[in-house]
Design a protein around this motif. Sequence first.
Motif, short mmCIF file in Angstrom:
data_model
loop_
_atom_site.label_atom_id
_atom_site.label_comp_id
_atom_site.label_asym_id
_atom_site.label_seq_id
_atom_site.Cartn_x
_atom_site.Cartn_y
_atom_site.Cartn_z
N THR A 241 4.09 45.56 -11.83
CA THR A 241 3.98 45.51 -13.30
C THR A 241 3.26 46.73 -13.88
OG1 THR A 241 1.94 44.19 -13.09
CG2 THR A 241 4.02 42.99 -13.31
N ASN A 242 2.95 47.72 -13.01
CA ASN A 242 2.26 48.92 -13.49
C ASN A 242 2.87 50.14 -12.79
OD1 ASN A 242 -0.31 47.89 -15.12
ND2 ASN A 242 -0.07 46.57 -13.33
N ASN A 243 3.77 50.83 -13.46
CA ASN A 243 4.51 51.93 -12.85
C ASN A 243 3.65 53.14 -12.53
OD1 ASN A 243 6.93 50.48 -12.98
ND2 ASN A 243 7.37 51.22 -15.06
N ASN A 244 2.51 53.28 -13.18
CA ASN A 244 1.72 54.49 -13.03
C ASN A 244 0.67 54.41 -11.92
OD1 ASN A 244 1.17 57.17 -13.96
ND2 ASN A 244 -0.72 56.43 -14.93
N LEU A 245 0.65 53.32 -11.19
CA LEU A 245 -0.36 53.17 -10.14
C LEU A 245 -0.10 54.11 -8.97
CD1 LEU A 245 -1.03 49.33 -9.77
CD2 LEU A 245 -2.34 51.01 -11.06
N VAL A 246 -1.17 54.75 -8.48
CA VAL A 246 -1.09 55.55 -7.26
C VAL A 246 -1.97 54.96 -6.16
CG1 VAL A 246 -0.45 57.72 -8.35
CG2 VAL A 246 -2.88 57.12 -8.14
N ALA A 247 -2.81 54.00 -6.52
CA ALA A 247 -3.70 53.37 -5.55
C ALA A 247 -4.12 51.98 -6.04
CB ALA A 247 -4.94 54.22 -5.29
N VAL A 248 -4.40 51.11 -5.09
CA VAL A 248 -4.98 49.80 -5.39
C VAL A 248 -6.21 49.66 -4.51
CG1 VAL A 248 -4.69 47.31 -5.42
CG2 VAL A 248 -2.73 48.80 -5.94
N ALA A 249 -7.38 49.46 -5.13
CA ALA A 249 -8.65 49.43 -4.40
C ALA A 249 -9.31 48.07 -4.54
CB ALA A 249 -9.58 50.51 -4.92
N ALA A 250 -9.98 47.65 -3.49
CA ALA A 250 -10.73 46.39 -3.51
C ALA A 250 -12.11 46.63 -2.90
CB ALA A 250 -9.98 45.32 -2.72
N ASP A 251 -12.96 45.63 -2.99
CA ASP A 251 -14.31 45.74 -2.43
C ASP A 251 -14.25 45.67 -0.90
OD1 ASP A 251 -15.14 45.78 -5.04
OD2 ASP A 251 -15.74 43.67 -5.09
#
Length: 286
Positions: free
Chosen positions: A94-104
């Motif tokens: 749902t987010n075309n501009n994402l280059v990374a997904v970060a978590a704790d």
Amino acid sequence: IEQAVESALAQTYPLIEVIVADDCYTGSTESLLKKFTADPRFRYSKNEKNLGRVGNYRHLLYKLATGDWYLNVDGDDFLKDPSFIKTAVEMIATNNNLVAVAADCERFDEKNNSGIIYSSYYCDTQVIAGIDYLKDIAEGRAQVNHLTTMYKRQTAVDIDFYRMDILSSDFESIYRILLHGSVGYLKTVAGRWRKHGKNTVLVKSRKDALRNFMLPHSVYKYGQKLNIDLKPWRNKILKTMIAAFLVESKKQSYRQLFISLLCCLFTFPLATFKTIFNAKAVLKHI
């Protein structure tokens, strides 16, 4: 290594490949992992020659992986949240501009049997502009960890991920990819990083530690190519790295602290003086 593979295969998102790149280890890795070969998602590959830590990272990313998104789990770490990748993929969709997904991430000290959480200060799951996320890292409001940061593989290849053979090659690469889009932040402790006394980033020579100071300037120069001014960011990261280096030296001995301080003063005189005189403000970011 078994727990690392098991934690990856336990992810609830079905369309994954779990690849182990054995960097010519002489132990029993291959026999330990035979039980996973029946799973079509699993692949074991042994390098023809030893490539070293960063070289093996590159080999996995550029030669072995085929997925659109990539996550690196070192053999002594593991994933804690089985829904991490599934939730990340839902955010990506749902987010075309994402280059990374970060978590704790949890850092667990095996010697003391205790852990601390490396957490960003955002209240909940959200999407943040990469440049803003990068600035929040310098201010101590955000964090990224190699184990719990999934990134877009083609973008990583395009910007020459793992280009520097330094201790923090992973951070140097992740910081640069943040300049190419947005970050999806997930409010979950996705993995456990084990501190056991033999970690590469902990077992280091003073030479390796000083070479690691190339990181902030490298990212700063990369930002210049994109017409992004990262000079304030570079200075804050450098002071934080100097403080962390001195703290680790003091743990060894006051003699080591004195030698390390002289090295820093000789190499980065202004930044070192500012670090010393603003120690309280800098140390809170470590």
